[in-house]
Design an enzyme around this catalytic site. Structure first.
Site, PDB file in Angstrom:
ATOM      1  N   ASP A 150      96.362  26.635  -4.577  1.00  0.00           N
ATOM      2  CA  ASP A 150      97.662  26.802  -3.926  1.00  0.00           C
ATOM      3  C   ASP A 150      98.491  27.761  -4.776  1.00  0.00           C
ATOM      4  O   ASP A 150      98.048  28.218  -5.827  1.00  0.00           O
ATOM      5  CB  ASP A 150      98.342  25.445  -3.728  1.00  0.00           C
ATOM      6  CG  ASP A 150      98.727  24.790  -5.037  1.00  0.00           C
ATOM      7  OD1 ASP A 150      98.508  25.401  -6.111  1.00  0.00           O
ATOM      8  OD2 ASP A 150      99.238  23.668  -5.007  1.00  0.00           O
ATOM      9  N   ASP A 156      93.513  19.464   3.058  1.00  0.00           N
ATOM     10  CA  ASP A 156      93.404  18.958   1.685  1.00  0.00           C
ATOM     11  C   ASP A 156      94.213  17.674   1.619  1.00  0.00           C
ATOM     12  O   ASP A 156      95.209  17.527   2.325  1.00  0.00           O
ATOM     13  CB  ASP A 156      93.954  19.957   0.671  1.00  0.00           C
ATOM     14  CG  ASP A 156      95.477  20.001   0.677  1.00  0.00           C
ATOM     15  OD1 ASP A 156      96.038  20.688   1.546  1.00  0.00           O
ATOM     16  OD2 ASP A 156      96.108  19.346  -0.172  1.00  0.00           O
ATOM     17  N   CYS A 216      77.012   3.819   5.004  1.00  0.00           N
ATOM     18  CA  CYS A 216      77.352   4.930   4.105  1.00  0.00           C
ATOM     19  C   CYS A 216      76.219   5.138   3.110  1.00  0.00           C
ATOM     20  O   CYS A 216      75.660   4.176   2.588  1.00  0.00           O
ATOM     21  CB  CYS A 216      78.659   4.614   3.374  1.00  0.00           C
ATOM     22  SG  CYS A 216      79.175   5.894   2.219  1.00  0.00           S
ATOM     23  N   CYS A 222      76.521   7.028   0.255  1.00  0.00           N
ATOM     24  CA  CYS A 222      77.037   7.567  -1.002  1.00  0.00           C
ATOM     25  C   CYS A 222      76.428   6.794  -2.175  1.00  0.00           C
ATOM     26  O   CYS A 222      75.863   5.715  -2.005  1.00  0.00           O
ATOM     27  CB  CYS A 222      78.561   7.511  -1.039  1.00  0.00           C
ATOM     28  SG  CYS A 222      79.252   5.905  -1.476  1.00  0.00           S
ATOM     29  N   CYS A 282      77.679   3.113  -2.406  1.00  0.00           N
ATOM     30  CA  CYS A 282      77.168   2.158  -1.417  1.00  0.00           C
ATOM     31  C   CYS A 282      75.666   1.940  -1.549  1.00  0.00           C
ATOM     32  O   CYS A 282      75.170   0.859  -1.255  1.00  0.00           O
ATOM     33  CB  CYS A 282      77.513   2.632  -0.005  1.00  0.00           C
ATOM     34  SG  CYS A 282      79.289   2.549   0.307  1.00  0.00           S
ATOM     35  N   HIS A 317      83.058   6.943  -3.137  1.00  0.00           N
ATOM     36  CA  HIS A 317      82.885   6.444  -1.775  1.00  0.00           C
ATOM     37  C   HIS A 317      83.977   7.009  -0.847  1.00  0.00           C
ATOM     38  O   HIS A 317      83.684   7.444   0.268  1.00  0.00           O
ATOM     39  CB  HIS A 317      82.912   4.920  -1.717  1.00  0.00           C
ATOM     40  CG  HIS A 317      83.057   4.431  -0.313  1.00  0.00           C
ATOM     41  ND1 HIS A 317      82.007   4.430   0.578  1.00  0.00           N
ATOM     42  CD2 HIS A 317      84.154   4.020   0.379  1.00  0.00           C
ATOM     43  CE1 HIS A 317      82.456   4.013   1.760  1.00  0.00           C
ATOM     44  NE2 HIS A 317      83.743   3.759   1.676  1.00  0.00           N
TER      45      HIS A 317
END
Ligand SMILES: [Zn+2]
Length: 340
Positions: A60, A233, A271, A273, A276, A302
């Site tokens: 930014d 974002d 999930c 990830c 998980c 997660h």
């Protein structure tokens, strides 16, 4: 884009971040200017080498933080002066300086330096901020000399449709490679934000990537995508993660809650990830109750994975021609059946 304010997505290593499916992150010019300073990052070969992240990075311009975080900021047509919270010295940020810093940081996408008025603000205040934002955009374009870095312009205009329309037209006329809707997520009611997106998005060149700044919750993203927005974002996944709150589907679970103490199943059976696949709710509850750092890292992993999965599901639904059916309008009890 997960937010990596200080060249780190808090608590998550670049390798772990790759595992979440994240493709681009956001870093904050204002914070990196204060610490470690753009020269240190430039000496390291730019942000990618400095932080060990080889995928895209958007920076930014620092404007949003200067206007929202800094005390004693003085704004005029030249730029903004503010007090360095670290040592009390005065720093001036101008369009030229914001671009110079971002070129030194070496991000893939640099954002124009804009004036983001607070909410609420009067029509006159917002109009002045718009005029300044447009004048500053020209100076950003003139100062920007890095060919491999894309410069995105930012639309302002607050909650005033005629100012939004004017800003959309002026910023579009710069023919930049991307365009952002700024001045949202500044405290305005959600339905006002949706109105801005609905109004502004159709006015923008269709082929350009469109970035809605600071938004990143499921419902808001789905509504924005339905209106043509491509990029978001949000600090929510990591901020919640640091407080031990997990995003599970469209809900928020406080993992400190005693009900998780003996729950040996994973957070979300659907999930895949790292968290998980390998850990139970009871373990996460234990780590967070014990204030172990790993707990915050695992929940953040997660949460980011969850938002990336949602984003990719929307992408897939668009490709499969079922986005309207699956995601829009987003209803709490009708999660996308086809792709999610
Ligand atoms: Zn997970």
């Amino acid at each position: 884009m997960p937010v990596g304010t200080l060249a780190t997505v808090k608590g998550v290593s670049p390798n772990q971040l790759r595992g979440t499916g994240a493709e681009m992150i956001l870093a904050n010019t204002y914070h990196l200017l204060l610490q470690p300073g753009e020269r240190v990052v430039e000496d390291a070969g730019g942000l990618h080498d400095f932080m060990g992240w080889d995928k895209p990075i958007l920076t930014d311009s620092g404007g949003f933080q200067v206007f929202s975080l800094s005390k004693l900021n003085r704004i005029n047509d030249e730029g903004v002066s503010f007090r360095n919270p670290r040592d009390g010295s005065t720093i001036q940020l101008t369009p030229e300086r914001a671009i110079e810093i971002q070129m030194a940081l070496g991000s893939d996408i640099a954002m124009a330096f804009d004036q983001c008025p607070p909410y609420p603000a009067t029509e006159l205040e917002v109009e002045e901020a718009c005029n300044r934002t447009h004048a500053w955009l020209q100076r950003c374009v003139d100062a920007h000399k890095k060919k491999q870095q894309a410069l995105f312009g930012i639309i302002q205009g607050g909650c005033f449709p005629h100012l939004r329309e004017k800003s959309a037209r002026i910023v579009s006329d710069f023919n930049l490679p991307g365009i952002a809707i700024g001045g949202v997520s500044v405290g305005e009611p959600l339905d006002q934000m949706h109105n801005i997106v609905r109004q502004v998005s159709p006015l923008l060149p269709e082929h350009l990537p469109k970035y809605l700044m600071g938004i990143g919750t499921f419902r808001e993203m789905a509504i924005a995508v339905a209106n043509g927005i491509d990029l978001f974002d949000c600090v929510i996944p990591t901020r919640l993660g640091r407080h031990g709150t997990a995003l599970v589907r469209n809900e928020r679970w406080n993992l400190r809650n005693a009900s998780f103490r003996t729950d040996h199943t994973s957070l979300d059976q659907t999930c895949v990830c790292e968290t998980c696949l390998n850990h139970s709710k009871a373990y996460l509850h234990h780590l967070i109750r014990s204030e172990e750092l790993l707990g915050l890292t695992l929940v953040s992993i997660h949460n980011i994975s969850n938002l990336m999965r949602f984003s990719k599901a929307m992408t897939q639904a668009i490709r499969d021609g079922c986005f309207s059916e699956d995601f829009a309008p987003w209803e709490k009890d009708s999660p996308a059946r086809h792709t999610w």
